[in-house]
Design a protein around this motif. Structure first.
Motif, PDB file in Angstrom:
ATOM      1  N   TYR A   1       0.838  -1.198   0.000  1.00 56.39           N
ATOM      2  CA  TYR A   1       0.000   0.000   0.000  1.00 56.39           C
ATOM      3  C   TYR A   1       0.874   1.249   0.000  1.00 56.39           C
ATOM      4  CZ  TYR A   1      -4.718   1.858   0.416  1.00 56.39           C
ATOM      5  OH  TYR A   1      -5.926   2.449   0.136  1.00 56.39           O
ATOM      6  N   ALA A   2       1.955   1.213   0.776  1.00 61.25           N
ATOM      7  CA  ALA A   2       2.873   2.354   0.810  1.00 61.25           C
ATOM      8  C   ALA A   2       3.502   2.569  -0.565  1.00 61.25           C
ATOM      9  CB  ALA A   2       3.957   2.118   1.859  1.00 61.25           C
ATOM     10  N   ALA A   3       3.808   1.473  -1.257  1.00 59.81           N
ATOM     11  CA  ALA A   3       4.384   1.587  -2.599  1.00 59.81           C
ATOM     12  C   ALA A   3       3.386   2.217  -3.568  1.00 59.81           C
ATOM     13  CB  ALA A   3       4.808   0.204  -3.098  1.00 59.81           C
ATOM     14  N   ALA A   4       2.097   1.839  -3.439  1.00 59.97           N
ATOM     15  CA  ALA A   4       1.067   2.420  -4.304  1.00 59.97           C
ATOM     16  C   ALA A   4       0.918   3.912  -4.049  1.00 59.97           C
ATOM     17  CB  ALA A   4      -0.264   1.708  -4.070  1.00 59.97           C
ATOM     18  N   VAL A   5       0.998   4.288  -2.777  1.00 57.79           N
ATOM     19  CA  VAL A   5       0.908   5.715  -2.423  1.00 57.79           C
ATOM     20  C   VAL A   5       2.110   6.467  -2.972  1.00 57.79           C
ATOM     21  CG1 VAL A   5       0.933   7.358  -0.504  1.00 57.79           C
ATOM     22  CG2 VAL A   5      -0.519   5.320  -0.392  1.00 57.79           C
ATOM     23  N   ALA A   6       3.295   5.858  -2.863  1.00 62.84           N
ATOM     24  CA  ALA A   6       4.504   6.495  -3.392  1.00 62.84           C
ATOM     25  C   ALA A   6       4.409   6.678  -4.905  1.00 62.84           C
ATOM     26  CB  ALA A   6       5.732   5.656  -3.042  1.00 62.84           C
ATOM     27  N   ALA A   7       3.872   5.655  -5.596  1.00 61.29           N
ATOM     28  CA  ALA A   7       3.710   5.752  -7.048  1.00 61.29           C
ATOM     29  C   ALA A   7       2.751   6.881  -7.410  1.00 61.29           C
ATOM     30  CB  ALA A   7       3.206   4.418  -7.607  1.00 61.29           C
ATOM     31  N   ALA A   8       1.657   7.003  -6.667  1.00 63.95           N
ATOM     32  CA  ALA A   8       0.707   8.091  -6.909  1.00 63.95           C
ATOM     33  C   ALA A   8       1.355   9.440  -6.633  1.00 63.95           C
ATOM     34  CB  ALA A   8      -0.536   7.909  -6.039  1.00 63.95           C
ATOM     35  N   GLY A   9       2.246   9.480  -5.634  1.00 56.63           N
ATOM     36  CA  GLY A   9       2.961  10.715  -5.344  1.00 56.63           C
ATOM     37  C   GLY A   9       3.907  11.106  -6.467  1.00 56.63           C
ATOM     38  N   VAL A  10       4.588  10.107  -7.035  1.00 55.73           N
ATOM     39  CA  VAL A  10       5.477  10.370  -8.177  1.00 55.73           C
ATOM     40  C   VAL A  10       4.674  10.884  -9.360  1.00 55.73           C
ATOM     41  CG1 VAL A  10       7.006   9.292  -9.863  1.00 55.73           C
ATOM     42  CG2 VAL A  10       7.219   8.704  -7.446  1.00 55.73           C
ATOM     43  N   TRP A  11       3.508  10.272  -9.584  1.00 61.01           N
ATOM     44  CA  TRP A  11       2.633  10.724 -10.677  1.00 61.01           C
ATOM     45  C   TRP A  11       2.215  12.178 -10.460  1.00 61.01           C
ATOM     46  CZ3 TRP A  11       0.757   9.777 -15.374  1.00 61.01           C
ATOM     47  CH2 TRP A  11      -0.406  10.425 -15.764  1.00 61.01           C
ATOM     48  N   ALA A  12       1.909  12.538  -9.236  1.00 59.07           N
ATOM     49  CA  ALA A  12       1.515  13.920  -8.938  1.00 59.07           C
ATOM     50  C   ALA A  12       2.643  14.885  -9.258  1.00 59.07           C
ATOM     51  CB  ALA A  12       1.107  14.030  -7.470  1.00 59.07           C
ATOM     52  N   VAL A  13       3.872  14.495  -8.916  1.00 61.16           N
ATOM     53  CA  VAL A  13       5.026  15.366  -9.186  1.00 61.16           C
ATOM     54  C   VAL A  13       5.273  15.500 -10.694  1.00 61.16           C
ATOM     55  CG1 VAL A  13       7.516  15.607  -8.931  1.00 61.16           C
ATOM     56  CG2 VAL A  13       6.132  14.883  -6.980  1.00 61.16           C
ATOM     57  N   LEU A  14       5.169  14.385 -11.411  1.00 62.81           N
ATOM     58  CA  LEU A  14       5.448  14.397 -12.841  1.00 62.81           C
ATOM     59  C   LEU A  14       4.396  15.153 -13.652  1.00 62.81           C
ATOM     60  CD1 LEU A  14       6.680  10.716 -13.400  1.00 62.81           C
ATOM     61  CD2 LEU A  14       8.069  12.805 -13.216  1.00 62.81           C
ATOM     62  N   THR A  15       3.158  15.143 -13.164  1.00 65.19           N
ATOM     63  CA  THR A  15       2.068  15.805 -13.905  1.00 65.19           C
ATOM     64  C   THR A  15       1.731  17.179 -13.352  1.00 65.19           C
ATOM     65  OG1 THR A  15       0.423  14.670 -12.517  1.00 65.19           O
ATOM     66  CG2 THR A  15       1.052  13.612 -14.605  1.00 65.19           C
ATOM     67  N   TYR A  16       2.499  17.622 -12.356  1.00 58.43           N
ATOM     68  CA  TYR A  16       2.254  18.940 -11.755  1.00 58.43           C
ATOM     69  C   TYR A  16       2.516  20.041 -12.769  1.00 58.43           C
ATOM     70  CZ  TYR A  16       2.566  22.850  -8.495  1.00 58.43           C
ATOM     71  OH  TYR A  16       2.379  24.037  -7.841  1.00 58.43           O
TER      72      TYR A  16
END
Length: 264
Positions: A248-263
Motif C-alpha cells: 500500500y505504501a508503494a502504491a501511495v509512493a507511485a501516486a505521489g510520483v505521478w503527482a510530481v510528474l504531472t504537476y
C-alpha cells in the motif's frame, strides 16, 4: 490503589459488528446512508447523463458519498481498537459523522444546482458553500490527526497484526489529508488571482494520491481482522499484514510520483 480495583483496558470484540454502542450504531447508520446517497446519484448519472469529469458533474456526489460513507464506517470501527477514553472517542466520532454529512450534503446540493462545489466564489451563496466545505475539511483533518496520534501513543488492541494495520492505515490517511489540503490551498490561490478555470484543473495531479491513500485505514485493518479468522500462525499473519502495508505504501509512493510528474 490496588491493581485489582483498576478497570481493565477496553478490549474490542472479536466480531467488529458485535457489542456496538449507540454512538457507533449512529455512525454506522450515517455512513451507510452516505454510501446509499452515492449509489443513488450513480443511478441519477446513468439516467441524466452529462460529463463524468469536470467541476460540474454527478461524479462528485457519487464519489464523495461513497468515500465519506466508507471512511466514516471504517474510522468508527477502527477506533474501537485505540486505547483512548470512551467519552472522548464518542465525542470525536459524533463530530466526525456530522462533518461528513455537511461535506457530502454541500457537494450534493451544488451538484443539483449545476455549479461547482469547491473553489466556487461566483456568488455569495456559492462562496459560503465553498468556505463551509473548506472549513469542514479542516475539521476532518484535525479529528483524524487526533486518532492517528492516539494510535501511535499507545499500542492499539486487537489480534495479531492489527496494531500494525491501524497505525499504517492512519499514517497513510494523513497523506490523504495533506494532499487534500494542498489541492484546496492551490485552488484558492488561483481563484483569488483570477484563474478560476485553472483552479479546477489544478487538482487533477493530486487526485490519484488523495484517492489511493484515503482508504488504507479500512483495507489494512480489515485484512488483519480477516486473517485472525484463519488458522494461520501468528507469525504468518503478521508478515502478511506487513507485506500488505508495504504494498500500500508503494502504491501511495507511485501516486505521489505521478503527482510530481504531472504537476503544472
Amino acid at each position: 490503589m490496588s491493581s485489582s480495583l483498576k478497570s481493565p483496558p477496553r478490549r474490542p470484540p472479536a466480531n467488529p459488528l458485535s457489542g456496538v454502542r449507540p454512538a457507533e450504531r449512529l455512525c454506522h447508520t450515517t455512513g451507510a446512508l452516505l454510501v446509499l446517497s452515492g449509489l443513488v446519484h450513480l443511478v441519477v448519472f446513468a439516467v441524466d447523463g452529462g460529463p463524468w469529469y469536470g467541476p460540474v458533474s454527478w461524479r462528485k456526489p457519487v464519489t464523495f458519498g461513497l468515500s465519506f460513507g466508507l471512511t466514516l464506517i471504517a474510522v468508527t470501527w477502527v477506533t474501537s481498537y485505540l486505547r483512548i477514553g470512551e467519552r472522548l472517542r464518542t465525542v470525536l466520532l459524533l463530530v466526525f459523522a456530522a462533518d461528513c454529512v455537511v461535506e457530502v450534503g454541500g457537494i450534493t446540493l451544488q451538484a443539483w444546482r449545476r455549479v461547482p462545489s469547491h473553489l466556487d466564489m461566483e456568488t455569495p451563496f456559492d462562496t459560503a458553500v465553498s468556505m463551509t466545505l473548506a472549513v469542514g475539511g479542516g475539521v476532518l483533518a484535525v479529528l483524524l490527526t487526533v486518532f492517528a496520534v492516539a494510535s501511535f501513543r499507545r499500542r492499539p488492541a486487537g489480534p495479531v497484526g492489527m496494531a500494525l494495520a491501524v497505525r499504517s492505515g492512519f499514517a497513510v490517511l494523513l497523506v490523504a489529508l495533506v494532499s487534500g489540503a494542498a489541492m484546496i490551498a492551490r485552488g484558492v490561490v488561483l481563484v483569488r488571482t483570477g484563474h478560476q478555470e485553472a483552479a479546477y484543473e489544478s487538482t487533477a495531479p493530486l487526485k490519484p494520491l488523495h484517492g489511493v491513500s484515503l482508504h488504507a485505514v479500512l483495507v489494512l485493518p480489515a485484512l488483519a481482522w480477516l486473517l485472525s479468522r484463519t488458522s494461520w500462525s501468528e507469525q504468518v499473519r503478521w508478515r502478511t499484514v506487513a507485506v500488505a502495508a508495504g504494498c500500500y505504501a508503494a502504491a501511495v509512493a507511485a501516486a505521489g510520483v505521478w503527482a510530481v510528474l504531472t504537476y503544472r
